[in-house]
Design a protein around this motif. Sequence first.
Motif, PDB file in Angstrom:
ATOM      1  N   THR A  43       0.837  -1.191   0.000  1.00  0.00           N
ATOM      2  CA  THR A  43       0.000   0.000   0.000  1.00  0.00           C
ATOM      3  C   THR A  43       0.878   1.248   0.000  1.00  0.00           C
ATOM      4  OG1 THR A  43      -1.766   1.204   1.144  1.00  0.00           O
ATOM      5  CG2 THR A  43      -0.173   0.038   2.528  1.00  0.00           C
ATOM      6  N   THR A  44       0.359   2.326  -0.579  1.00  0.00           N
ATOM      7  CA  THR A  44       1.023   3.618  -0.477  1.00  0.00           C
ATOM      8  C   THR A  44       0.288   4.528   0.494  1.00  0.00           C
ATOM      9  OG1 THR A  44      -0.217   4.329  -2.422  1.00  0.00           O
ATOM     10  CG2 THR A  44       2.052   3.567  -2.777  1.00  0.00           C
ATOM     11  N   THR A  45      -0.778   4.000   1.101  1.00  0.00           N
ATOM     12  CA  THR A  45      -1.534   4.742   2.118  1.00  0.00           C
ATOM     13  C   THR A  45      -1.609   3.879   3.372  1.00  0.00           C
ATOM     14  OG1 THR A  45      -3.625   3.932   1.148  1.00  0.00           O
ATOM     15  CG2 THR A  45      -2.832   6.091   0.420  1.00  0.00           C
ATOM     16  N   LYS A  46      -2.758   3.286   3.620  1.00  0.00           N
ATOM     17  CA  LYS A  46      -2.941   2.335   4.710  1.00  0.00           C
ATOM     18  C   LYS A  46      -3.877   1.243   4.243  1.00  0.00           C
ATOM     19  CE  LYS A  46      -2.665   5.699   8.543  1.00  0.00           C
ATOM     20  NZ  LYS A  46      -3.398   6.244   9.704  1.00  0.00           N
ATOM     21  N   MET A  47      -3.711   0.054   4.821  1.00  0.00           N
ATOM     22  CA  MET A  47      -4.668  -1.021   4.599  1.00  0.00           C
ATOM     23  C   MET A  47      -4.653  -1.908   5.842  1.00  0.00           C
ATOM     24  SD  MET A  47      -2.524  -3.287   1.745  1.00  0.00           S
ATOM     25  CE  MET A  47      -3.863  -4.437   1.429  1.00  0.00           C
ATOM     26  N   TRP A  48      -5.714  -2.701   5.989  1.00  0.00           N
ATOM     27  CA  TRP A  48      -5.776  -3.583   7.150  1.00  0.00           C
ATOM     28  C   TRP A  48      -4.688  -4.648   7.061  1.00  0.00           C
ATOM     29  CZ3 TRP A  48      -8.282  -2.053  11.182  1.00  0.00           C
ATOM     30  CH2 TRP A  48      -9.418  -1.240  11.040  1.00  0.00           C
ATOM     31  N   LYS A  49      -4.090  -4.947   8.198  1.00  0.00           N
ATOM     32  CA  LYS A  49      -3.066  -5.985   8.248  1.00  0.00           C
ATOM     33  C   LYS A  49      -3.720  -7.344   8.022  1.00  0.00           C
ATOM     34  CE  LYS A  49       0.439  -8.053  11.258  1.00  0.00           C
ATOM     35  NZ  LYS A  49       1.045  -8.058  12.614  1.00  0.00           N
ATOM     36  N   PRO A  50      -3.221  -8.127   7.069  1.00  0.00           N
ATOM     37  CA  PRO A  50      -3.819  -9.443   6.825  1.00  0.00           C
ATOM     38  C   PRO A  50      -3.505 -10.418   7.953  1.00  0.00           C
ATOM     39  CG  PRO A  50      -1.843  -9.170   5.515  1.00  0.00           C
ATOM     40  CD  PRO A  50      -2.085  -7.847   6.181  1.00  0.00           C
ATOM     41  N   GLN A  51      -4.309 -11.459   8.049  1.00  0.00           N
ATOM     42  CA  GLN A  51      -4.120 -12.443   9.119  1.00  0.00           C
ATOM     43  C   GLN A  51      -2.924 -13.352   8.859  1.00  0.00           C
ATOM     44  OE1 GLN A  51      -7.894 -14.438   9.568  1.00  0.00           O
ATOM     45  NE2 GLN A  51      -8.746 -12.779  10.800  1.00  0.00           N
ATOM     46  N   GLU A  52      -2.554 -13.507   7.598  1.00  0.00           N
ATOM     47  CA  GLU A  52      -1.393 -14.339   7.279  1.00  0.00           C
ATOM     48  C   GLU A  52      -0.641 -13.740   6.095  1.00  0.00           C
ATOM     49  OE1 GLU A  52      -2.671 -18.245   6.202  1.00  0.00           O
ATOM     50  OE2 GLU A  52      -3.603 -17.582   4.348  1.00  0.00           O
ATOM     51  N   PRO A  85      -0.104   1.105  14.623  1.00  0.00           N
ATOM     52  CA  PRO A  85      -0.694   0.715  15.910  1.00  0.00           C
ATOM     53  C   PRO A  85      -2.196   0.448  15.872  1.00  0.00           C
ATOM     54  CG  PRO A  85      -0.240   3.075  15.877  1.00  0.00           C
ATOM     55  CD  PRO A  85       0.376   2.507  14.630  1.00  0.00           C
ATOM     56  N   ASP A  86      -2.886   0.729  14.777  1.00  0.00           N
ATOM     57  CA  ASP A  86      -4.347   0.608  14.754  1.00  0.00           C
ATOM     58  C   ASP A  86      -4.844  -0.621  14.013  1.00  0.00           C
ATOM     59  OD1 ASP A  86      -3.516   1.387  12.291  1.00  0.00           O
ATOM     60  OD2 ASP A  86      -4.825   3.139  12.102  1.00  0.00           O
ATOM     61  N   GLY A  87      -3.985  -1.639  13.909  1.00  0.00           N
ATOM     62  CA  GLY A  87      -4.382  -2.846  13.182  1.00  0.00           C
ATOM     63  C   GLY A  87      -4.204  -2.725  11.685  1.00  0.00           C
ATOM     64  N   LYS A  88      -3.578  -1.645  11.254  1.00  0.00           N
ATOM     65  CA  LYS A  88      -3.346  -1.436   9.832  1.00  0.00           C
ATOM     66  C   LYS A  88      -1.853  -1.486   9.530  1.00  0.00           C
ATOM     67  CE  LYS A  88      -7.547   1.155   8.804  1.00  0.00           C
ATOM     68  NZ  LYS A  88      -8.108   2.352   8.120  1.00  0.00           N
ATOM     69  N   ILE A  89      -1.543  -1.462   8.240  1.00  0.00           N
ATOM     70  CA  ILE A  89      -0.152  -1.394   7.817  1.00  0.00           C
ATOM     71  C   ILE A  89       0.018  -0.178   6.910  1.00  0.00           C
ATOM     72  CG2 ILE A  89       0.188  -3.861   8.034  1.00  0.00           C
ATOM     73  CD1 ILE A  89       0.016  -4.026   4.963  1.00  0.00           C
ATOM     74  N   GLY A  90       1.247   0.307   6.833  1.00  0.00           N
ATOM     75  CA  GLY A  90       1.535   1.491   6.041  1.00  0.00           C
ATOM     76  C   GLY A  90       2.510   1.200   4.922  1.00  0.00           C
ATOM     77  N   SER A  91       2.800   2.235   4.180  1.00  0.00           N
ATOM     78  CA  SER A  91       3.642   2.126   2.998  1.00  0.00           C
ATOM     79  C   SER A  91       5.101   1.892   3.349  1.00  0.00           C
ATOM     80  CB  SER A  91       3.516   3.409   2.171  1.00  0.00           C
ATOM     81  OG  SER A  91       4.379   3.388   1.053  1.00  0.00           O
ATOM     82  N   ILE A  92       5.789   1.255   2.427  1.00  0.00           N
ATOM     83  CA  ILE A  92       7.238   1.215   2.476  1.00  0.00           C
ATOM     84  C   ILE A  92       7.754   2.270   1.486  1.00  0.00           C
ATOM     85  CG2 ILE A  92       7.129  -1.212   3.085  1.00  0.00           C
ATOM     86  CD1 ILE A  92       8.117  -1.916   0.312  1.00  0.00           C
ATOM     87  N   PRO A  93       9.012   2.652   1.556  1.00  0.00           N
ATOM     88  CA  PRO A  93       9.504   3.723   0.676  1.00  0.00           C
ATOM     89  C   PRO A  93       9.268   3.421  -0.804  1.00  0.00           C
ATOM     90  CG  PRO A  93      11.100   3.241   2.402  1.00  0.00           C
ATOM     91  CD  PRO A  93      10.048   2.175   2.496  1.00  0.00           C
ATOM     92  N   LEU A  94       8.896   4.442  -1.553  1.00  0.00           N
ATOM     93  CA  LEU A  94       8.622   4.258  -2.975  1.00  0.00           C
ATOM     94  C   LEU A  94       9.835   3.752  -3.732  1.00  0.00           C
ATOM     95  CD1 LEU A  94       6.389   7.360  -3.836  1.00  0.00           C
ATOM     96  CD2 LEU A  94       5.680   4.963  -3.669  1.00  0.00           C
ATOM     97  N   ASN A  95      11.028   4.197  -3.334  1.00  0.00           N
ATOM     98  CA  ASN A  95      12.221   3.712  -4.031  1.00  0.00           C
ATOM     99  C   ASN A  95      12.428   2.221  -3.777  1.00  0.00           C
ATOM    100  OD1 ASN A  95      12.935   4.180  -1.327  1.00  0.00           O
ATOM    101  ND2 ASN A  95      15.091   4.481  -1.852  1.00  0.00           N
ATOM    102  N   ALA A  96      12.000   1.741  -2.605  1.00  0.00           N
ATOM    103  CA  ALA A  96      12.092   0.309  -2.318  1.00  0.00           C
ATOM    104  C   ALA A  96      11.083  -0.471  -3.160  1.00  0.00           C
ATOM    105  CB  ALA A  96      11.846   0.058  -0.832  1.00  0.00           C
TER     106      ALA A  96
END
Length: 247
Positions: A43-52, A85-96
């Motif tokens: 994601t480049t924003t936020k999305m829910w963290k998957p269970q696996e 911290p809210d059960g979501k995940i965030g972006s990794i660097p665009l260059n990565a």
Amino acid sequence: MLGELGLENKRCIAFTGAGGKTTAVYTCVREMREEGLPAAAVTTTKMWKPQEGFLLWRDDLSTEEVKEWIRLHGMRPVTIGRELPDGKIGSIPLNALKTLVDQGVRLCVEADGAKGKWIKIPNDREPVVPDFSDAVIGILNQKALGKSFLEVAHRSEICAERLGKRPEDLVEMKDLCRLWLDKDGIFQNCRQIKRAVLSGVEPGMGEALFKEYREVFRWMRQQEMPVYIWERNDDRQRVFRTDQEPL
């Protein structure tokens, strides 16, 4: 899905809009894995963290480690990101992200947020589509039709106003078309290949929608933005273009 959209050979696909982005992301990752390709959701924003299948990003994480994580999970989709911290995940660097793509990892990028609503209007900073993306899939959900903007739209008042309506007005198919076509719609600032996808369609419903909105869909084709109807439930799915008779 990718084959029907003509995107099966694209290395990086971004997903914008509302009402089915995450499901579409994982559907496409699975299809890439079924073709034997290393692929992951990000994601480049936020999305829910998957269970696996979640791989926590590290600055020293190598492409080979990513590919091995993907291999170990077989056909199960893998997601890469930073944990929030809210059960979501965030972006990794665009260059990565670009490095992963350049080194052979296919990416499906959730590039927009909609707070669980079925349609949306982006703000000035959305969508966050990487400039190295090959294509953008813009999703809007047919379940919004016949309901008020207040019920189904992210930023409902702004969304209605941009379309010349009031928040209590009911959403029509022509409103979804405007959100696909307008320069400040869900493809805002996107120069890549675009695909307009109508989600929220149960298997067997697509033909009825096709007939009901035939003229609207024909007009969309004239604007060089054909709509693809995405029928889906837990057991099966199909995608077809609305400028072609469904089989």
